[in-house]
Design an enzyme around this catalytic site. Structure first.
Site, mmCIF file in Angstrom:
data_model
loop_
_atom_site.group_PDB
_atom_site.id
_atom_site.type_symbol
_atom_site.label_atom_id
_atom_site.label_comp_id
_atom_site.label_asym_id
_atom_site.label_seq_id
_atom_site.Cartn_x
_atom_site.Cartn_y
_atom_site.Cartn_z
ATOM 1 N N SER A 40 32.173 -24.305 34.076
ATOM 2 C CA SER A 40 31.128 -23.652 33.283
ATOM 3 C C SER A 40 29.786 -23.978 33.905
ATOM 4 O O SER A 40 29.642 -24.965 34.648
ATOM 5 C CB SER A 40 31.170 -24.162 31.841
ATOM 6 O OG SER A 40 30.028 -23.766 31.110
ATOM 7 N N TYR A 54 30.981 -30.577 25.071
ATOM 8 C CA TYR A 54 31.565 -29.526 25.909
ATOM 9 C C TYR A 54 31.130 -29.701 27.365
ATOM 10 O O TYR A 54 31.948 -29.660 28.288
ATOM 11 C CB TYR A 54 31.131 -28.155 25.385
ATOM 12 C CG TYR A 54 31.640 -26.994 26.202
ATOM 13 C CD1 TYR A 54 32.966 -26.594 26.107
ATOM 14 C CD2 TYR A 54 30.790 -26.307 27.068
ATOM 15 C CE1 TYR A 54 33.440 -25.520 26.863
ATOM 16 C CE2 TYR A 54 31.252 -25.243 27.819
ATOM 17 C CZ TYR A 54 32.576 -24.853 27.715
ATOM 18 O OH TYR A 54 33.040 -23.806 28.472
#
Length: 316
Positions: free
Chosen positions: A155, A168
């Protein structure tokens, strides 16, 4: 040097043929029930591969089953599921080799570091990091046989940790580091390791993450509401607005399928204009300057916290 995501229509020479030749090889895609995983499975099947698509329920299996896509029960935090997947590949009736493993499964639960319960920190690391490592450990012998490839879906959060995204981003930073070590360990064995760093992609997980953040915020103490309420609301509003113009899942899946099958891949690919912009900034700007840029981007929607209440013994 990182290159920005490009529209698949401008890379027609890399698109699969209209009538692809059947490829006598297997591909595994975890987290393939919806979003990026489902789109990647479809794009790889369109290129002629037989895709073992990881799902968790019968209804998800029914939704993804298609020509070239075989759903398999795969919760990557369940060792028995990983064992069964390895047996399915080793005992393939057509003796097909495993060519690619796409580690895509993931969850996203966002809240300030102080607020997010440790159980939810651990849950995200179990899925976003340890589950992928467990799959890699089990399938690496099969990938060595084919001199295959591992594609880890990271990501933009694996390079730039935005406020409220601490847990995250932590999982993705860890996945980035593990990918680098793994690539350097197995390159001599003929196995390639590639990282894809998506920015905003329109998926069900991304759409749900804002609602989850607001639900967690609603359960915060009054003090945490005062400290973080404005920041959480601003972050959710910003992400919700951005997702309206983010990369569609189908285009992301097509891009990942090309990365998975290109003959000479780079070690990393960005996916989306935001990732192509933010990642170089995070790598090259001083941390304090990056902090200031992020603070300015939230200021208009992040009201100043109210002053702390005076204690009972304070003078008037």
């Amino acid at each position: 040097m990182l290159r920005p995501w490009k529209d698949p229509q401008k890379e027609a020479r890399n698109d699969p043929p209209k009538n692809p030749r059947k490829v006598n090889e297997l591909v595994v895609v975890s987290g393939a029930s919806t979003g990026i995983g489902a789109a990647t499975a479809q794009a790889l099947a369109a290129r002629g591969y037989h895709v073992l698509a990881g799902v968790r329920t019968e209804s998800e299996a029914d939704a993804v089953r298609a020509d070239g896509i075989e759903p398999v029960t795969l919760d990557i935090t369940v060792p028995e599921h990983i064992e069964a997947l390895a047996r399915r590949i080793a005992d393939d009736p057509e003796r097909r080799l495993l060519r690619v493993l796409v580690n895509n499964a993931g969850i996203e639960i966002n809240a300030p570091v102080e607020v997010l319960p440790l159980a939810l920190w651990r849950e995200q690391f179990e899925v976003n990091l340890f589950g992928h490592i467990a799959v890699v450990q089990k399938l690496l012998p099969l990938l060595r046989r084919s001199r295959g490839r591992i594609v880890n879906i990271s990501s933009v959060g694996g390079v730039a940790a935005l406020p409220v995204f601490g847990a995250y981003a932590g999982t993705k930073f860890a996945l980035e580091a593990a990918s680098d070590s793994l690539r350097r360990e197995v390159s001599a064995h003929g196995v390639q390791v590639v990282v894809v760093q998506p920015g905003g992609v329109r998926t069900e997980m991304a759409a749900r993450s804002g609602d989850i953040s607001l639900e967690l915020a609603a359960g915060m103490s009054a003090e945490h509401q005062r400290l973080y309420g404005g920041l959480i609301n601003a972050t959710v509003a910003s992400n919700t607005a951005f997702l309206k113009r983010a990369v569609p899942a189908a285009k992301a899946g097509a891009r990942i399928a090309r990365v998975a099958t290109t003959p000479r891949p780079r070690t990393r690919y960005t996916l989306g204009t935001d990732a192509a912009f933010v990642i170089p900034l995070a790598r090259h700007l001083p941390a304090r300057l990056m902090d200031g840029i992020l603070a300015m981007s939230h200021r208009s929607r992040n009201p100043k916290p109210a002053p702390a209440p005076e204690s009972a013994g304070s003078p008037s």
